[in-house]
Every structure is written in structure tokens, then in C-alpha cells.
Design an enzyme around this catalytic site. Structure first.
Site, PDB file in Angstrom:
ATOM      1  N   ASN A  50       0.856  -1.188   0.000  1.00 48.92           N
ATOM      2  CA  ASN A  50       0.000   0.000   0.000  1.00 48.92           C
ATOM      3  C   ASN A  50       0.899   1.248   0.000  1.00 48.92           C
ATOM      4  OD1 ASN A  50      -1.465   2.247   1.009  1.00 48.92           O
ATOM      5  ND2 ASN A  50      -3.071   0.876   1.698  1.00 48.92           N
ATOM      6  N   HIS A  73       1.022   6.270   1.781  1.00 49.14           N
ATOM      7  CA  HIS A  73       1.730   7.251   2.603  1.00 49.14           C
ATOM      8  C   HIS A  73       2.932   7.883   1.911  1.00 49.14           C
ATOM      9  CE1 HIS A  73      -1.239   6.820   5.504  1.00 49.14           C
ATOM     10  NE2 HIS A  73      -0.983   5.545   5.729  1.00 49.14           N
ATOM     11  N   HIS A  99      -5.566   3.647  -1.675  1.00 45.81           N
ATOM     12  CA  HIS A  99      -6.889   4.016  -1.146  1.00 45.81           C
ATOM     13  C   HIS A  99      -7.204   5.442  -1.598  1.00 45.81           C
ATOM     14  CE1 HIS A  99      -9.611   4.259   2.715  1.00 45.81           C
ATOM     15  NE2 HIS A  99     -10.243   4.626   1.617  1.00 45.81           N
ATOM     16  N   ARG A 122      -9.335   8.150  -0.973  1.00 43.53           N
ATOM     17  CA  ARG A 122     -10.317   8.575   0.049  1.00 43.53           C
ATOM     18  C   ARG A 122     -11.155   9.717  -0.477  1.00 43.53           C
ATOM     19  NH1 ARG A 122      -8.872   6.480   5.426  1.00 43.53           N
ATOM     20  NH2 ARG A 122     -10.686   7.641   6.107  1.00 43.53           N
ATOM     21  N   ARG A 172      -6.910  12.807   0.918  1.00 42.67           N
ATOM     22  CA  ARG A 172      -5.835  13.257   1.817  1.00 42.67           C
ATOM     23  C   ARG A 172      -4.474  12.693   1.422  1.00 42.67           C
ATOM     24  NH1 ARG A 172      -7.447   9.973   7.282  1.00 42.67           N
ATOM     25  NH2 ARG A 172      -9.388  11.082   6.955  1.00 42.67           N
ATOM     26  N   HIS A 173      -4.459  11.555   0.729  1.00 40.60           N
ATOM     27  CA  HIS A 173      -3.157  11.084   0.223  1.00 40.60           C
ATOM     28  C   HIS A 173      -3.248  10.806  -1.290  1.00 40.60           C
ATOM     29  CE1 HIS A 173      -5.119   7.379   1.517  1.00 40.60           C
ATOM     30  NE2 HIS A 173      -4.814   7.556   2.792  1.00 40.60           N
ATOM     31  N   GLU A 187      -8.643   0.613  -3.114  1.00 43.51           N
ATOM     32  CA  GLU A 187      -9.504   0.672  -1.919  1.00 43.51           C
ATOM     33  C   GLU A 187     -10.367   1.913  -2.014  1.00 43.51           C
ATOM     34  OE1 GLU A 187      -7.101   0.807   1.554  1.00 43.51           O
ATOM     35  OE2 GLU A 187      -6.306  -1.186   1.258  1.00 43.51           O
ATOM     36  N   THR A 214      -7.282   6.344  10.146  1.00 42.62           N
ATOM     37  CA  THR A 214      -7.117   5.240   9.208  1.00 42.62           C
ATOM     38  C   THR A 214      -8.412   4.421   9.246  1.00 42.62           C
ATOM     39  OG1 THR A 214      -5.745   3.336   8.622  1.00 42.62           O
ATOM     40  CG2 THR A 214      -5.998   3.765  10.969  1.00 42.62           C
ATOM     41  N   THR A 215      -8.497   3.384   8.412  1.00 47.89           N
ATOM     42  CA  THR A 215      -9.719   2.581   8.373  1.00 47.89           C
ATOM     43  C   THR A 215      -9.844   1.823   9.695  1.00 47.89           C
ATOM     44  OG1 THR A 215      -9.160   2.311   6.054  1.00 47.89           O
ATOM     45  CG2 THR A 215     -11.020   1.032   6.865  1.00 47.89           C
ATOM     46  N   GLU A 262     -11.249  -9.354   2.658  1.00 49.82           N
ATOM     47  CA  GLU A 262      -9.991  -8.994   3.310  1.00 49.82           C
ATOM     48  C   GLU A 262     -10.292  -8.876   4.795  1.00 49.82           C
ATOM     49  OE1 GLU A 262      -7.362  -6.147   1.549  1.00 49.82           O
ATOM     50  OE2 GLU A 262      -6.575  -5.547   3.508  1.00 49.82           O
ATOM     51  N   HIS A 276      -3.916  -4.739   7.644  1.00 45.06           N
ATOM     52  CA  HIS A 276      -4.061  -3.573   8.517  1.00 45.06           C
ATOM     53  C   HIS A 276      -3.193  -3.732   9.758  1.00 45.06           C
ATOM     54  CE1 HIS A 276      -5.525   0.095  10.303  1.00 45.06           C
ATOM     55  NE2 HIS A 276      -6.099   0.351   9.142  1.00 45.06           N
ATOM     56  N   GLY A 300       1.067  -1.460   4.376  1.00 45.74           N
ATOM     57  CA  GLY A 300       1.512  -0.148   3.935  1.00 45.74           C
ATOM     58  C   GLY A 300       2.269   0.646   4.964  1.00 45.74           C
ATOM     59  N   HIS A 301       1.568   1.075   6.009  1.00 44.89           N
ATOM     60  CA  HIS A 301       2.126   2.072   6.924  1.00 44.89           C
ATOM     61  C   HIS A 301       3.477   1.665   7.499  1.00 44.89           C
ATOM     62  CE1 HIS A 301       2.352   4.311  10.783  1.00 44.89           C
ATOM     63  NE2 HIS A 301       1.961   5.289  10.000  1.00 44.89           N
TER      64      HIS A 301
HETATM   65  N1  PXP Z   1      -6.052  -3.155   3.920  1.00 42.26           N
HETATM   66  C1  PXP Z   1      -7.000  -2.167   3.994  1.00 42.26           C
HETATM   67  C2  PXP Z   1      -8.376  -2.479   3.504  1.00 42.26           C
HETATM   68  C3  PXP Z   1      -6.673  -0.895   4.464  1.00 42.26           C
HETATM   69  O1  PXP Z   1      -7.615   0.075   4.539  1.00 42.26           O
HETATM   70  C4  PXP Z   1      -5.335  -0.626   4.849  1.00 42.26           C
HETATM   71  C5  PXP Z   1      -4.959   0.734   5.314  1.00 42.26           C
HETATM   72  O2  PXP Z   1      -5.169   1.658   4.311  1.00 42.26           O
HETATM   73  C6  PXP Z   1      -4.398  -1.668   4.741  1.00 42.26           C
HETATM   74  C7  PXP Z   1      -4.791  -2.924   4.292  1.00 42.26           C
HETATM   75  C8  PXP Z   1      -2.965  -1.472   5.093  1.00 42.26           C
HETATM   76  O3  PXP Z   1      -2.845  -1.185   6.452  1.00 42.26           O
HETATM   77  P1  PXP Z   1      -1.474  -0.635   7.009  1.00 42.26           P
HETATM   78  O4  PXP Z   1      -1.194   0.644   6.293  1.00 42.26           O
HETATM   79  O5  PXP Z   1      -1.748  -0.456   8.472  1.00 42.26           O
HETATM   80  O6  PXP Z   1      -0.436  -1.671   6.714  1.00 42.26           O
END
Ligand code: PXP
Length: 241
Positions: free
Chosen positions: A7, A10, A43, A45, A49-50, A70, A100-101, A151, A190, A212-213
Site C-alpha cells: 500500500n 503514505h 486508497h 479517500r 488526503r493522500h 480501496e 485510518t480505516t 480482506e 491492517h 503499507g504504513h
Molecule cells: N487493507 C485495507 C483495507 C486498508 O484500509 C489498509 C490501510 O489503508 C491496509 C490494508 C494497510 O494497512 P497498514 O497501512 O496499516 O499496513
């Protein structure tokens, strides 16, 4: 094989902090491919925002990896998805003020609406994933709605300590089994990091992780290429036992 979807949201967060074009999330996506990622997740949004609209079009056109878009299940996002034609759309809940989600979709509350919405994406040849908590009723609803993929939200597992951590892994493992038995492809994501990825990778029904993060944070210290390679190797180790 357990796939890694990276992801890249960021990278766009950092870019947007200053405006302009640097750093470019499309460049990060290309680098992720070289480092061994099997997919790119972004994603879009509602508040942009990103990731922005033009990023999504460029990711689809310029990166030779499946794009997992997403998005919230809104009419605006449906129009964009039908134009971009990503490999998959992952429908997520979205609240403007959240960082975040924060949780999965409540499919039981919106089953009829989502069934029609998912149908429109499926008719266009886009695979549909629903981001939900590892809850048996939600998973069964995903199958009724006609999703291809669920997911499973790993956020609670990643935050839980001690016995609760073990309980959460059990919940995800049972959810994955239930989903696979209903014919759903199972993904998870996540909050995953080097320490939490192994037990999730060990669940045999899960075939893709979206991360991602943590990877973007590690990229500051060790570089994105190294961080992705290390994550892939921990995923492999978790899967092989
Ligand atoms: N999967 C979904 C559906 C998400 O919304 C996110 C965060 O945008 C992620 C995976 C990835 O999460 P993280 O950035 O915490 O790794």
C-alpha cells in the site's frame, strides 16, 4: 503462494505535506515490484488526503502489477473505478475524521445496497473484495453479496496483547477457514509489521496480505527495497512454519 500487496498511500501523504510532485507514489510502486511485491494497493479517500485521482490512473497505466483500489462504496468512487478498471476494488468503510480505516464494513446493515454495488463492479470485470472483521456472520454476508474476496481486518490482532493476541489469531484463522469454505478468496491486512506478520502468514487459507504504513516507516530507516524484501522473507518463513 502468499502474495504481498504494498500500500503506497503514505508516499502520497508525504508528497501532499509540501505539495508538488515529490515523492512520487508511482515510483514507489515500481520499486515495490522490483523488490518482490505481487500487487499495489491504493486508497482513494473521499477527502483525497493522500492518493489523488491522477495517481490511480497513473498506477494503472504505468505499473505492471495488479492494482487493488480501496474505496468507499459511493457513487463517485463507482464512476472512477469503472473508468480506471483496476484489477480489484476493495470496499472499505470510511469516515472523514478517522486517522485510518478503523474497522471492517458492516455488511449486515447494507446488504441490499452492497449487492447491487458489487454487481456493477463485477459486470465490468473488476474483482471485488470486502474489508471486514473476521466475524462469521459478516463473512457469510460477503458470500451472499457476491464478493470474490474478503480482506480480514488484522488491526485488532496487531494491537492486542497477551491472551487477547492469541484469541484474535484464532478468530482470524476460523474466519479464513469459513470464508474459504464458502468459496471466497481470503486476504488480510491492517497494522501488520515484522513482528505480527508471521502468525497471519501461517494461516493457509490466506493468499494475500496488504501492508503499507509499517513498510513506509521502515523505508525511512532502511529503504523501501530492503523493507519489502525483509517483509516478504518473514511472510515466507511464517508460511513454511
Ligand atoms: N487493507 C485495507 C483495507 C486498508 O484500509 C489498509 C490501510 O489503508 C491496509 C490494508 C494497510 O494497512 P497498514 O497501512 O496499516 O499496513
Amino acid at each position: 503462494m502468499l502474495r504481498l500487496g504494498v500500500n503506497i498511500d503514505h508516499v502520497a501523504t508525504v508528497r501532499n505535506a509540501r505539495g508538488g510532485l515529490h515523492p512520487d507514489p508511482v515510483r514507489a510502486a515500481r520499486l515495490a515490484k522490483k523488490a518482490g511485491a505481487q500487487g499495489i494497493t491504493a486508497h482513494l479517500r473521499e477527502d483525497r488526503r493522500h492518493i489523488r485521482d491522477e495517481d490511480v490512473f497513473r498506477l494503472k497505466a504505468e505499473v505492471a502489477l495488479p492494482l487493488n483500489l480501496e474505496m468507499a462504496a459511493t457513487e463517485e468512487m463507482l464512476c472512477i473505478a469503472l473508468e480506471v478498471r483496476p484489477n480489484a476494488c476493495c470496499l472499505v468503510p470510511e469516515r472523514r475524521e478517522e486517522l485510518t480505516t478503523e474497522g471492517g464494513l458492516n455488511l449486515l446493515a447494507d446488504e441490499t445496497y452492497l449487492k447491487t454495488y458489487v454487481g456493477k463492479l463485477s459486470d465490468a470485470g473488476i474483482r471485488v473484495s470486502l474489508f471486514i472483521d473476521p466475524d462469521e456472520e459478516q463473512i457469510s454476508a460477503a458470500a451472499r453479496i457476491g464478493a470474490d474476496i474478503v480482506e480480514l481486518h488484522t488491526g485488532r490482532y496487531c494491537e492486542a496483547l497477551g491472551a487477547a493476541h492469541t484469541d484474535e489469531i484464532g478468530r482470524i484463522a476460523r474466519g479464513a477457514k469459513h470464508a474459504a469454505a464458502l468459496g471466497l478468496e481470503v486476504h488480510a491486512g491492517h497494522g501488520l509489521d515484522y513482528a505480527t506478520v508471521g502468525p497471519i502468514a501461517a494461516i493457509p487459507e490466506i493468499i494475500e496480505l496488504n501492508i503499507g504504513h509499517f513498510l513506509m516507516g521502515e523505508a525511512i530507516f532502511e529503504g523501501l527495497d530492503v523493507a519489502i524484501r525483509r517483509m516478504r522473507s518473514l511472510m515466507q518463513r511464517g508460511r513454511s512454519g
